[in-house]
Motif scaffolding. Structure first.
Motif, PDB file in Angstrom:
ATOM      1  N   GLN A  81       0.810  -1.212   0.000  1.00 21.99           N
ATOM      2  CA  GLN A  81       0.000   0.000   0.000  1.00 21.99           C
ATOM      3  C   GLN A  81       0.846   1.266   0.000  1.00 21.99           C
ATOM      4  N   ARG A 127      -0.675   6.273 -12.626  1.00 23.12           N
ATOM      5  CA  ARG A 127      -1.311   5.316 -11.705  1.00 23.12           C
ATOM      6  C   ARG A 127      -1.153   5.733 -10.254  1.00 23.12           C
ATOM      7  N   ASP A 128      -0.195   6.623  -9.965  1.00 21.79           N
ATOM      8  CA  ASP A 128       0.036   7.081  -8.590  1.00 21.79           C
ATOM      9  C   ASP A 128      -0.550   8.458  -8.343  1.00 21.79           C
ATOM     10  N   ASP A 177      -4.082   8.929  -8.397  1.00 20.86           N
ATOM     11  CA  ASP A 177      -5.517   8.725  -8.196  1.00 20.86           C
ATOM     12  C   ASP A 177      -5.974   9.542  -6.988  1.00 20.86           C
ATOM     13  N   GLY A 202      -8.447   9.286  -5.264  1.00 17.54           N
ATOM     14  CA  GLY A 202      -9.186   8.505  -4.286  1.00 17.54           C
ATOM     15  C   GLY A 202      -8.323   7.997  -3.147  1.00 17.54           C
ATOM     16  N   SER A 203      -7.000   8.074  -3.267  1.00 17.43           N
ATOM     17  CA  SER A 203      -6.100   7.620  -2.211  1.00 17.43           C
ATOM     18  C   SER A 203      -5.218   8.772  -1.762  1.00 17.43           C
ATOM     19  N   GLU A 204      -4.703   8.642  -0.518  1.00 16.44           N
ATOM     20  CA  GLU A 204      -3.847   9.704   0.017  1.00 16.44           C
ATOM     21  C   GLU A 204      -2.550   9.812  -0.791  1.00 16.44           C
ATOM     22  N   ALA A 205      -1.965   8.655  -1.133  1.00 22.98           N
ATOM     23  CA  ALA A 205      -0.744   8.695  -1.940  1.00 22.98           C
ATOM     24  C   ALA A 205      -1.015   9.314  -3.311  1.00 22.98           C
ATOM     25  N   GLY A 206      -2.183   9.019  -3.888  1.00 20.55           N
ATOM     26  CA  GLY A 206      -2.544   9.622  -5.169  1.00 20.55           C
ATOM     27  C   GLY A 206      -2.702  11.129  -5.069  1.00 20.55           C
ATOM     28  N   GLN A 207      -3.274  11.602  -3.961  1.00 20.56           N
ATOM     29  CA  GLN A 207      -3.408  13.045  -3.772  1.00 20.56           C
ATOM     30  C   GLN A 207      -2.040  13.708  -3.668  1.00 20.56           C
TER      31      GLN A 207
END
Length: 502
Positions: A190, A223-224, A226, A228-233
């Motif tokens: 994750q 892909r990183d 998104d 919708g996820s904290e890492a994506g933000q």
């Protein structure tokens, strides 16, 4: 100086927190299970103790006169390890024995009897450790003066509880190991996008942004990013920051290039009149026979005036760039444009100068009259310098709503398309070379830059449209009632309404 403890990574902290939570939960579950099972086993044992005590009491009541008789222990059906005693009225032990496997009951020793003293006949259960016999669960019953103490060993219960605790601990330990490994794998997977984002940030930080050409910086993979996820933000925010850095560096490079070009052009424009002045001074120093003194002084004065005008234009642009306020007063644009057209007609009588007024309301604006006159004069001078004789130049004043528009239109050859995007930049000239062609007018290339700067300082905007046979400059300014008046500048000593071709 004390060293700060090294901060653990998010992965290590998450794994530590989850492991600690699992340990607490498993421990609580094991303790709860053990306590519940212990209570159930003790309840079962207490029931058996009660049954055994009632049976022993029934046997003792057959011979109440024999106060120390334990003959009921010889009956069949008593479990091995059963302990029984006869008590007197004070609770002292009169006789005590324990049932043996395949043997007659065995009397208790004095030490063993001492461990059983002090138990009252209140119906409750007691736990005592009897030397060489182990731990017993004991009850005392009393009926018609007959008092009997009965106990059963707790070895089976303790062994079962101990085995249950060991098995629970083993299962919990194995579960914790499996859960820890699974959590480590899941956390690693994750947090892998966050690691890639961090790697991208490190790569960007190593880029030599302070020198050389700035190439395209690396980006976080799509892909990183998104949301919708904290890492994506974080990845999306890093990409936006990198784009901002690239655009800022590109703009800085363009600004530096414009500044270098500006300094080179300004230096050349100043060097030319200085060289002329120095040349005429050198000729006059060598003797008046080489050049007419009056002509030399006239040329010196002309070049001095040209250099002074250029310096004043540069100072004006510098003041406007700094955002210094201009003088503010009510200005009638219709009258101002009419005066500028008359001045242009006197300076270039070979052109067809026309004035058009299309105003529904007074064309009154708040601003610096000298600067606004310079705007119109520069536009008219630009049309005069860059169009052949006989060209029609029309200056029009229009009012629309809260704006007043000044249009300068000519039917000359137009502005080259390659020059149109930079026509309002400083030192922009149709002739890109720094040498003037003989017989052609034209200035330093600051005229339209000054027009744009003054217009912006008055809260307006300027546009240009050009094609062969029609060129139109449009200056739009807010009417006097549309905006609050500008603050008054302490002295407006820059250049006045000189015409300056672009």
């Amino acid at each position: 100086m004390t060293r700060r403890p090294r901060a653990r990574s998010i992965r290590a902290r998450l794994l530590l927190f989850i492991s600690a939570t699992l340990v607490v939960v498993c421990t609580a579950m094991a303790l709860t299970t053990a306590l519940v099972q212990r209570a159930a086993l003790l309840g079962n044992l207490d029931g058996r103790v009660t049954d055994a005590a009632e049976r022993s009491l029934g046997g003792a009541r057959l011979h109440p006169e024999l106060t120390d008789d334990l003959g009921f222990l010889n009956e069949n059906g008593h479990p091995a390890g059963l302990l029984a005693a006869r008590l007197d009225e004070d609770g002292d032990i009169l006789s005590a024995a324990v049932v043996s496997q395949d043997a007659a009951p065995k009397d208790l020793t004095a030490a063993q009897r001492t461990a059983l003293e002090g138990i009252t006949a209140n119906g409750s259960r007691h736990t005592r450790t009897v030397p060489r016999l182990g731990t017993y669960r004991i009850a005392v019953l009393d009926s018609d003066g007959v008092r009997v103490l009965t106990g059963l060993p707790m070895e089976d219960v303790q062994r079962m509880i101990g085995g249950m605790v060991v098995a629970g601990a083993a299962v919990a330990a194995a579960g914790l190991v499996v859960a820890g490994c699974a959590c480590a794998v899941v956390i690693r997977r994750q947090l892998r996008p966050l690691g890639r984002v961090a790697a991208t940030a490190v790569e960007v930080s190593r880029a030599p942004l302070n020198r050389g050409e700035v190439t395209a910086l690396i980006r976080v993979p799509e892909r990183d990013t998104d949301p919708g996820s904290e890492a994506g933000q974080v990845g999306a925010a890093l990409n936006r920051m990198i784009e901002h850095i690239e655009s800022s560096l590109t703009e800085r490079r363009r600004t530096e290039e414009r500044m270098r070009r500006f300094l080179a052009d300004a230096s050349h424009e100043l060097r030319t009149p200085l060289a002329s002045i120095a040349g005429y001074a050198e000729l006059m120093n060598r003797g008046t026979d080489r050049i007419e003194p009056v002509l030399a002084w006239r040329r010196v004065l002309a070049e001095s005036g040209r250099m002074t005008g250029l310096v004043e234009d540069l100072l004006l642009l510098a003041r406007l760039d700094e955002g210094r306020p201009l003088q503010s007063a009510e200005v009638d644009l219709a009258a101002l444009v009419a005066e500028a057209v008359w001045d242009a007609r006197a300076a270039g009588d070979g052109h067809d100068w026309q004035l058009g007024l299309h105003i529904d309301t007074p064309a009154l604006v708040m601003g610096d009259e000298a600067r606004l006159h310079q705007v119109v004069a520069n536009l008219l001078a630009n049309a005069r310098v860059h169009t052949p004789a006989g060209t029609r130049v029309v200056a029009t004043v229009e009012t629309h709503g809260a704006d007043c528009a000044v249009r300068v239109t000519d039917d000359g050859p137009g502005i080259p398309p390659a020059l149109l995007p930079t026509v309002f930049e400083r030192f922009t000239r149709a002739d890109a070379s720094r040498t003037r062609a003989p017989g052609l007018g034209g200035g330093s290339g600051l005229g339209l830059a000054i027009v744009a700067a003054i217009t912006t300082a008055h809260g307006g905007r300027i546009d240009v449209q050009s094609e062969p046979g029609r060129t139109e400059f449009t200056v739009r300014l807010p009417l006097a009632g549309a905006v609050p008046p500008q603050p008054v500048c302490a002295g407006s000593e820059a250049a006045t309404g000189r015409s300056q071709g672009s």
